[in-house]
Design a protein around this motif. Structure first.
Motif, PDB file in Angstrom:
ATOM      1  N   THR A   1      17.785  -5.294 -26.085  1.00 39.83           N
ATOM      2  CA  THR A   1      19.096  -4.651 -25.997  1.00 39.83           C
ATOM      3  C   THR A   1      20.161  -5.722 -26.201  1.00 39.83           C
ATOM      4  OG1 THR A   1      19.242  -5.025 -23.619  1.00 39.83           O
ATOM      5  CG2 THR A   1      18.206  -2.964 -24.350  1.00 39.83           C
ATOM      6  N   GLU A   2      21.389  -5.293 -26.370  1.00 44.70           N
ATOM      7  CA  GLU A   2      22.467  -6.250 -26.580  1.00 44.70           C
ATOM      8  C   GLU A   2      22.661  -7.141 -25.350  1.00 44.70           C
ATOM      9  OE1 GLU A   2      25.929  -4.092 -27.633  1.00 44.70           O
ATOM     10  OE2 GLU A   2      25.135  -3.427 -29.587  1.00 44.70           O
ATOM     11  N   THR A   3      22.451  -6.625 -24.218  1.00 39.77           N
ATOM     12  CA  THR A   3      22.608  -7.397 -22.972  1.00 39.77           C
ATOM     13  C   THR A   3      21.566  -8.485 -22.909  1.00 39.77           C
ATOM     14  OG1 THR A   3      23.448  -5.448 -21.856  1.00 39.77           O
ATOM     15  CG2 THR A   3      22.688  -7.269 -20.465  1.00 39.77           C
ATOM     16  N   GLU A   4      20.289  -8.147 -23.321  1.00 39.83           N
ATOM     17  CA  GLU A   4      19.203  -9.128 -23.273  1.00 39.83           C
ATOM     18  C   GLU A   4      19.409 -10.213 -24.328  1.00 39.83           C
ATOM     19  OE1 GLU A   4      15.751  -6.014 -21.741  1.00 39.83           O
ATOM     20  OE2 GLU A   4      15.970  -6.492 -23.862  1.00 39.83           O
TER      21      GLU A   4
ATOM     22  N   ALA B   1      22.291 -11.269 -25.441  1.00 40.10           N
ATOM     23  CA  ALA B   1      23.382 -12.117 -24.951  1.00 40.10           C
ATOM     24  C   ALA B   1      22.886 -13.072 -23.889  1.00 40.10           C
ATOM     25  CB  ALA B   1      24.507 -11.241 -24.431  1.00 40.10           C
ATOM     26  N   ALA B   2      21.925 -12.617 -23.034  1.00 36.53           N
ATOM     27  CA  ALA B   2      21.393 -13.495 -21.987  1.00 36.53           C
ATOM     28  C   ALA B   2      20.593 -14.623 -22.594  1.00 36.53           C
ATOM     29  CB  ALA B   2      20.528 -12.673 -21.031  1.00 36.53           C
TER      30      ALA B   2
ATOM     31  N   GLU C   1      22.947 -17.293 -23.995  1.00 39.75           N
ATOM     32  CA  GLU C   1      23.533 -18.118 -22.913  1.00 39.75           C
ATOM     33  C   GLU C   1      22.526 -19.134 -22.402  1.00 39.75           C
ATOM     34  OE1 GLU C   1      24.958 -15.537 -19.927  1.00 39.75           O
ATOM     35  OE2 GLU C   1      26.579 -14.703 -21.163  1.00 39.75           O
TER      36      GLU C   1
ATOM     37  N   TRP D   1      16.839 -14.043 -17.495  1.00 44.01           N
ATOM     38  CA  TRP D   1      16.294 -13.552 -18.771  1.00 44.01           C
ATOM     39  C   TRP D   1      14.835 -13.197 -18.630  1.00 44.01           C
ATOM     40  CZ3 TRP D   1      12.279 -16.159 -20.911  1.00 44.01           C
ATOM     41  CH2 TRP D   1      12.024 -17.460 -20.481  1.00 44.01           C
TER      42      TRP D   1
ATOM     43  N   ALA E   1      14.706  -9.891 -17.542  1.00 43.44           N
ATOM     44  CA  ALA E   1      15.119  -8.985 -18.618  1.00 43.44           C
ATOM     45  C   ALA E   1      13.977  -8.707 -19.588  1.00 43.44           C
ATOM     46  CB  ALA E   1      16.315  -9.574 -19.339  1.00 43.44           C
TER      47      ALA E   1
END
Length: 329
Positions: free
Chosen positions: A259-262, A264-265, A268, A311, A314
């Motif tokens: 997903t987009e959240t994963e 992005a993590a 980072e 992560w 995630a």
């Protein structure tokens, strides 16, 4: 006086006329082969008009062929002409074959005995008898004529005895009866050596001789024409090799599974790792020495790898099987 031979009464004629009359009862020619001459006795032999055998004997002496074939069809004729012909044939160096084509009677049968080999054609006839003649005069002349005829007949009997065997007296008995022989009878009596069959097969080498005498190559013949062969065309074009299909490749995009959240993590985390990692490479590659030299920094730099991070949580659902996922649900 006996009228067996009357040379004193021969009329003189030009040589050309005499030669024409002589050839009325014989002819000499070349046979099919150059190695053999052929003589035809196809009429009465000699004659009362003085046509004697002298020219025949002269022409016979001119033959140089190694073989002579004498073909006879004659009722006979002059005894002394016949004796001269027979002796000339015997003395000739060529190999002589006598072939009785139809009739060999009287003195013609004596000529036949002169051949090295005597052959009777189918249905031919051979006849032997005592000598005969004409006489004009008194009893003494008639008696003298009888003595001369007996002498001539004994001479002829010796010819048959020399060919077929037997004695003079035996053959005189046969001659007094005027005996006629068909081919098989003449063969049994020993007067001929062979009886020709009605249809004789050619000699084994005769076809070869015929081919040798007639060569079609002299006329430009070279045998049957060969079938025309098709002209060769251009070679067929080689097919272009097919391009190899690329091996199938499996491409997996991790971004499609997250997903987009994963995503992005992860970015980072990677950026944080780059910020904390040393820029200069360590002086040694030995892990123990590296640990001794920089125990605090090295351990600190690796601590985050063993520490659970957000992560990890995630991505935890990606390592679970459907069954476990179903159980967790």
């Amino acid at each position: 006086m006996p009228w067996i031979e009357v040379p004193d009464f021969q009329p003189r004629r030009p040589a050309q006329a005499k030669a024409q009359e002589t050839r009325a009862w014989y002819s000499i020619k070349n046979a099919a082969s150059e190695d053999e001459a052929e003589i035809l006795l196809y009429d009465e032999i000699g004659g009362w008009l003085g046509v004697t055998a002298d020219e025949f004997v002269a022409e016979l002496g001119a033959i140089t062929a190694p073989k002579i074939k004498v073909r006879i069809s004659s009722p006979g004729g002059s005894v002394f002409d016949g004796i001269a012909i027979a002796n000339a044939l015997r003395s000739h160096p060529a190999q002589t074959t006598v072939q009785i084509d139809s009739l060999a009677a009287s003195i013609a049968s004596v000529i036949a005995m002169a051949g090295d080999r005597v052959v009777a054609a189918p249905n031919a006839t051979l006849m032997v008898h005592d000598a005969s003649g004409m006489c004009l005069g008194d009893a003494a002349e008639m008696q003298k004529m009888a003595e001369v005829l007996d002498l001539i007949s004994n001479n002829i009997a010796d010819v048959y005895a020399a060919k077929a065997g037997g004695t003079r007296d035996e053959w005189r008995a046969v001659m007094r009866n005027e005996t006629w022989y068909l081919p098989e009878d003449a063969l049994k009596a020993g007067l001929v050596d062979e009886v020709m069959s009605a249809k004789q097969a050619p000699a084994e080498d005769e076809p070869a001789q015929m081919r040798a005498r007639f060569d079609p190559a002299a006329y430009g013949y070279r045998g049957p024409a060969e079938p025309e062969r098709p002209k060769p065309g251009p070679p067929p074009a080689r097919p272009e090799p097919a391009a190899e299909a690329p091996a199938p490749a499996l491409v997996i995009s991790v971004a499609d599974a997250l997903t987009e959240t994963e995503v992005a993590a992860l970015r980072e985390l990677a950026q944080a790792h780059l910020d904390t990692a040393p820029l200069d490479p360590p002086a040694t590659t030995d892990l123990d020495e590296l640990a001794d030299e920089q125990p605090d920094d090295w351990a600190a730099s690796l601590a985050h790898l063993t520490t659970p991070a957000p992560w990890g949580q995630a991505l935890e659902h990606l390592t679970q099987t459907p069954a476990s996922s179903a159980t967790d649900a």
